[in-house]
Design a protein around this motif. Structure first.
Motif, PDB file in Angstrom:
ATOM      1  N   ASP A  13      88.013  -8.146 -46.469  1.00 54.92           N
ATOM      2  CA  ASP A  13      86.841  -8.907 -46.926  1.00 54.92           C
ATOM      3  C   ASP A  13      86.958  -9.342 -48.379  1.00 54.92           C
ATOM      4  O   ASP A  13      86.039  -9.962 -48.923  1.00 54.92           O
ATOM      5  CB  ASP A  13      85.567  -8.054 -46.776  1.00 54.92           C
ATOM      6  N   ASP A  14      88.053  -8.986 -49.026  1.00 56.33           N
ATOM      7  CA  ASP A  14      88.225  -9.341 -50.446  1.00 56.33           C
ATOM      8  C   ASP A  14      88.168 -10.867 -50.612  1.00 56.33           C
ATOM      9  O   ASP A  14      88.930 -11.585 -49.951  1.00 56.33           O
ATOM     10  CB  ASP A  14      89.584  -8.789 -50.928  1.00 56.33           C
ATOM     11  N   PRO A  15      87.265 -11.374 -51.474  1.00 53.92           N
ATOM     12  CA  PRO A  15      87.110 -12.837 -51.606  1.00 53.92           C
ATOM     13  C   PRO A  15      88.369 -13.532 -52.132  1.00 53.92           C
ATOM     14  O   PRO A  15      88.519 -14.749 -51.963  1.00 53.92           O
ATOM     15  CB  PRO A  15      85.948 -12.987 -52.599  1.00 53.92           C
ATOM     16  N   ARG A  16      89.283 -12.773 -52.727  1.00 50.09           N
ATOM     17  CA  ARG A  16      90.506 -13.410 -53.239  1.00 50.09           C
ATOM     18  C   ARG A  16      91.434 -13.869 -52.100  1.00 50.09           C
ATOM     19  O   ARG A  16      92.309 -14.697 -52.303  1.00 50.09           O
ATOM     20  CB  ARG A  16      91.233 -12.460 -54.194  1.00 50.09           C
ATOM     21  N   ALA A 131      93.998 -11.701 -42.141  1.00 48.38           N
ATOM     22  CA  ALA A 131      92.831 -12.327 -42.793  1.00 48.38           C
ATOM     23  C   ALA A 131      93.258 -13.607 -43.502  1.00 48.38           C
ATOM     24  O   ALA A 131      92.553 -14.620 -43.454  1.00 48.38           O
ATOM     25  CB  ALA A 131      92.204 -11.347 -43.789  1.00 48.38           C
ATOM     26  N   LEU A 132      94.430 -13.583 -44.118  1.00 49.26           N
ATOM     27  CA  LEU A 132      94.925 -14.778 -44.827  1.00 49.26           C
ATOM     28  C   LEU A 132      95.164 -15.936 -43.839  1.00 49.26           C
ATOM     29  O   LEU A 132      94.754 -17.071 -44.089  1.00 49.26           O
ATOM     30  CB  LEU A 132      96.231 -14.436 -45.569  1.00 49.26           C
ATOM     31  N   ILE A 133      95.799 -15.633 -42.708  1.00 54.33           N
ATOM     32  CA  ILE A 133      96.091 -16.686 -41.720  1.00 54.33           C
ATOM     33  C   ILE A 133      94.782 -17.234 -41.139  1.00 54.33           C
ATOM     34  O   ILE A 133      94.592 -18.437 -40.992  1.00 54.33           O
ATOM     35  CB  ILE A 133      96.999 -16.152 -40.584  1.00 54.33           C
ATOM     36  N   ARG A 134      93.850 -16.301 -40.850  1.00 57.48           N
ATOM     37  CA  ARG A 134      92.554 -16.700 -40.288  1.00 57.48           C
ATOM     38  C   ARG A 134      91.814 -17.621 -41.254  1.00 57.48           C
ATOM     39  O   ARG A 134      91.327 -18.686 -40.885  1.00 57.48           O
ATOM     40  CB  ARG A 134      91.736 -15.435 -40.033  1.00 57.48           C
TER      41      ARG A 134
END
Ligand code: AMP
Ligand code: MG
Length: 344
Positions: A13-16, A131-134
């Motif tokens: 969930d990190d916004p970065r 999460a990055l790919i999503r």
């Protein structure tokens, strides 16, 4: 270019992560953690972005990239045919350290496939990678985030050593757990074929697929001009700066052989339980117990890199058996040594 370091990214969930995904969508390069090693990612559907990966790594243009996805359904867009065997493998081993080679769909640019009619697809298990790919909403083409030829990075620090100011950003998600790259299996034609051993063992593949051929390049040095099915397998790879020799065979015998050959300025990689039996040696690294190839896989690349900052003349390594993930460990050791092998 100044490389942005997103340090200590431990939650999906990190916004970065959204910030990094925006860089990918904008055609930039982001290094990110996966459970195997760190990847250097670009939008797989953007040829100009993919070309930047080859520049940053100094990677030969004929070495294709793996396209990473965040859910099984995304594979349909990338492949022309999806055999039942691929679905069965993905059910069992995805998300995880397995790349499946299938006939490529027309939308996959030749920069990703290196002009081959096939594409390699993987659904990684690492939550930050997914999460990055999503967030990016595109498949991410990503080889290992090292300079071509060097050992693959298992931490953000290794990526930083090789890629500082050559890429847009690094997501630091801690150490990669598996430590060697994904297993590559081709389902593109005929019988399934193991092209590169990795985090999923040959025995695990056989439990789903039945018989699996093993590409010659997995165990042997190819002759001059001979073309492996996974083009990356033909290059000297994973190599520390110092020359290296792999001593294969019974560990009691390899201990004696290495003691006979190694001088005080040489490096040694040994099983943990042999550490104190090499005597008074300066540059010695234990890479795990002989019965624990998972541990050896997890530590190997960090150990190979560590010799680069030491004045070692030559490196000698003990060698596990070629079974389970041990097949991947031996494959990386053989390639790191440029197939300088002594059998005892
Ligand atoms: P790396 O992530 O740097 O370990 O490189 C990816 C590996 O996947 C390389 O060794 C490639 O040869 C292999 N690979 C990627 N796509 C394909 C493909 N379509 N056919 C065969 N091998 C592939
Ligand atoms: Mg690589």
């Amino acid at each position: 270019m100044k490389t942005k370091l997103f340090s200590h990214v431990v939650s999906e969930d990190d916004p970065r992560i959204a910030e990094a995904a925006k860089i990918i969508r904008g055609g930039g390069l982001v290094a990110f953690p996966t459970e195997t090693v760190y990847g250097l990612g670009a939008n797989a559907l953007d040829p100009a972005a993919v070309r930047k990966i080859f520049l940053a790594k100094g990677r030969p243009a004929d070495n294709p990239l793996i396209a990473h996805i965040s859910s099984f359904e995304e594979i349909r867009r990338l492949v022309r045919v999806l055999p039942e065997s691929a679905e069965a493998l993905s059910k069992r081993f995805w998300p995880g350290p397995l790349t499946i080679i299938l006939p490529a769909a027309p939308c996959v640019p030749p920069e990703v496939t290196a002009g081959l009619p096939t594409v390699g697809v993987r659904l990684p298990a690492h939550p930050i990678a997914r999460a990055l790919i999503r967030e990016a909403s595109v498949p991410i083409a990503a080889p290992s985030a090292n300079s071509s030829g060097k050992p693959s990075p298992t931490s953000a620090l290794h990526v930083f050593e090789d890629m500082c100011d050559r890429i847009d950003a690094i997501l630091d998600g801690g150490r990669s757990g598996v430590g060697v790259e994904s297993t590559i299996v081709s389902l593109a034609s005929g019988k399934p074929k193991l092209l590169r051993p990795g985090g999923i063992s040959l025995e695990q593949l056989q439990s789903v697929l039945g018989e699996v051929d093993v590409d010659k390049a997995v165990r042997e040095k190819l002759a001059e001009g001979e073309r492996p099915l996974a083009p990356g397998m033909k290059y000297r790879h994973y190599a520390p700066k110092a020359p290296m020799t792999l001593v294969m065979g019974d560990p009691e015998k390899s201990l004696l052989k290495i003691r006979e050959l190694a001088g005080p300025e040489d490096g040694i990689i040994c099983f943990d339980e042999y550490f104190f039996r090499f005597g008074n040696t300066k540059y010695i690294r234990g890479f795990g117990h002989s019965c624990h190839p998972e541990e050896q896989a997890a530590r190997l690349f960090k150990i190979l890199r560590s010799f680069d900052s030491l004045p070692v003349r030559h490196i000698y390594s003990q060698c596990p058996e070629e079974k389970g993930i041990g097949l991947a460990v031996v494959n990386r050791l053989k390639k790191a040594s440029g197939f300088s092998i002594i059998q005892v």
